[in-house]
Design an enzyme around this catalytic site. Structure first.
Site, PDB file in Angstrom:
ATOM      1  CD  GLU A 261      -1.304  -0.270   3.685  1.00 53.27           C
ATOM      2  OE1 GLU A 261      -2.458  -0.659   3.488  1.00 53.27           O
ATOM      3  OE2 GLU A 261      -0.873   0.110   4.796  1.00 53.27           O
ATOM      4  N   PRO A 262       1.602   1.493  -1.077  1.00 49.13           N
ATOM      5  CG  PRO A 262       2.684   1.408  -3.143  1.00 49.13           C
ATOM      6  CD  PRO A 262       1.662   0.703  -2.297  1.00 49.13           C
ATOM      7  N   GLY A 263       2.214   5.048  -0.840  1.00 48.62           N
ATOM      8  CA  GLY A 263       1.689   6.366  -1.147  1.00 48.62           C
ATOM      9  C   GLY A 263       2.726   7.099  -1.990  1.00 48.62           C
ATOM     10  CB  CYS A 330       6.022  35.067  10.483  1.00 46.49           C
ATOM     11  SG  CYS A 330       5.383  36.304   9.358  1.00 46.49           S
ATOM     12  CD  GLU A 331       7.017  28.687  12.607  1.00 46.89           C
ATOM     13  OE1 GLU A 331       7.963  27.917  12.867  1.00 46.89           O
ATOM     14  OE2 GLU A 331       5.844  28.482  12.933  1.00 46.89           O
ATOM     15  CE1 TYR A 359       2.070  10.854   3.190  1.00 50.04           C
ATOM     16  CE2 TYR A 359       4.026  10.246   1.943  1.00 50.04           C
ATOM     17  CZ  TYR A 359       2.894   9.887   2.648  1.00 50.04           C
ATOM     18  OH  TYR A 359       2.572   8.565   2.778  1.00 50.04           O
TER      19      TYR A 359
END
Ligand code: LLP
Length: 411
Positions: A261-263, A330-331, A359
């Protein structure tokens, strides 16, 4: 040597006509990846599922469905979307982590097979639905992944029922007459060495051999893709020649299918995030290139220190220069690449951030109240006929939605 730029003319046309930031997905790459995996497993009676958490855009789900691949769904939302897209319940495995009682009843009502990774949930399922079919997620105590956050087996992992609890599992199954159809594992994501996966598979197969009526063993996802220019694609031929015969023999002797079940493997390389360089800040010892995207659109570099190749679409032949490519959030951790050689970047240039199909958008957020990127689909038969599959949201639309959905005491 940087990675080659895929389909530069198409990407340029997308940037010009749709604007940036935009995720672009190539149908062709997804098709090829599915075929590669089928090909490597041809000696084994197998079934492929797609871990839709990698990218659940309906257009991608449509392609997955047409290819005859099923779905690994991990939340009621994913389950509903898969069913609404027309996947049949028998094509979906429901693997919610820390499944609630409500989720359990909901999934059961949808007639999908539940993949249960907690002993107490198994017990609750047996009590609620004696005699039901079930799949069990085991923790084979061997884990691996590209980053510690994505290792999903072993002592440090919350996932699956540890394999040492097999006697307890069997007793719950027997007590409630549950029919164990499958044993499942998913040991991590972006597994660097397939040999580790094999160590875990061996543990699973040993357990599976004890259940004569088992229909399948699900070996999970986790297959890696090459993100860096010096990485090579997973050698599926080698994988098949090392493990294929054992899997085929197991499958023959025990009459079980082998599921994967790869993504990432299906969709990562199919995606490119296009962004515009909006600001060049040359501080002497450091040159920052600010773009109109950020960790809210692609969090992987910030979250895992992940590498994504960045190419200058507008000036591909420019002299290589080191840059820090940073987002507009803002990081300080909002950085796509540090001290990375990219062909000379000028303000207004379009940049292509590669291998962002998995992702990327599925982990995107509205942080800093910035809108999500547009998404574009490039069909295989006629790439020039690309089309927008998610409209770019404007700040006014985003704010409008927030105001509409907010529940506020009347003034
Ligand atoms: N099956 C289960 C039960 C999973 O939890 C996952 C991923 C997969 C399959 C698919 O794994 P893949 O083939 O994509 O490696 N956000 C991280 C990846 C997290 C994966 C979570 N589970 C990243 O960007 O690298």
């Amino acid at each position: 040597m940087p990675k080659p730029l895929p389909f530069p003319e198409i990407l340029t046309r997308v940037a010009r006509s749709v604007g940036t930031p935009t995720y672009v997905y190539f149908e062709r790459t997804i098709r090829k990846q599915i075929e590669r995996l089928h090909g490597a497993l041809e000696m084994v009676p197998h079934r492929l599922l797609y871990a839709m958490k990698a990218n659940g855009h309906p257009q991608i789900l449509r392609q997955i469905q047409t290819a005859g691949v099923g779905i690994d769904a991990v939340s009621p939302g994913e389950l509903l979307l898969a069913l609404r897209m027309g996947f049949r319940p028998e094509d979906v495995l429901f693997s919610a982590n820390n499944m609630t009682t409500g989720e359990m009843h909901f999934a059961h009502r949808q007639k999908v097979l539940l993949n249960i990774g907690e002993l107490s949930r198994l017990e609750a399922y047996g009590k609620a639905y004696p005699g039901a079919d079930v799949c069990i997620r085991l923790n084979p105590q061997v884990g691996a992944g590209h980053h510690e956050h994505v290792i999903t087996a072993g002592a440090d992992s919350k996932f699956g029922i540890p394999v040492e609890f097999m006697p307890e599992i069997i007793s719950v199954l027997e007590q409630h007459g549950l029919r164990l159809r499958g044993l499942h594992q998913h040991i991590g994501s972006g597994i660097p060495d397939p040999a580790t996966l094999w160590d875990a598979v061996s543990v699973l197969l040993k357990q599976a051999a004890e259940f004569p009526d088992l229909e399948f063993v699900n070996l999970g996802g986790g297959l890696g893709v090459p993100y860096r220019p010096d990485e090579s694609p997973l050698d599926l031929g080698d994988f098949a020649s090392r493990f294929g015969d054992t899997l085929a023999a197991f499958s023959r002797t025990h009459d079980t299918e082998v599921w994967f079940e790869p993504g990432r493997f299906f969709v990562a390389e199919a995606g490119v995030l296009l962004a515009t360089a909006t600001t060049i800040k040359d501080n002497g010892d450091r040159c920052f290139v600010g773009v109109d995207s950020g960790m809210n659109h692609l969090v992987r570099p910030t979250m895992y220190g992940s590498y994504h190749e960045i190419l200058n679409l507008t000036n591909p032949d420019g002299a290589l220069r080191p840059y820090d490519v940073v987002g507009n959030i803002c990081e300080t951790g909002d950085r796509f690449a540090k001290n990375r050689e990219v062909a000379e970047i000028r303000e207004g240039d379009w940049l292509a951030i590669l291998d962002t199909g998995a992702y990327g958008m599925s982990m995107a957020s509205h942080y800093n109240l910035r809108a999500l990127p547009a998404e574009v689909w490039v069909p295989e038969d006629n790439p020039a006929q690309f089309r927008v599959i998610s409209e770019r949201q404007s700040p006014a639309q985003l704010v409008g939605r927030i105001m509409r959905e907010a529940v506020m005491p009347s003034a």
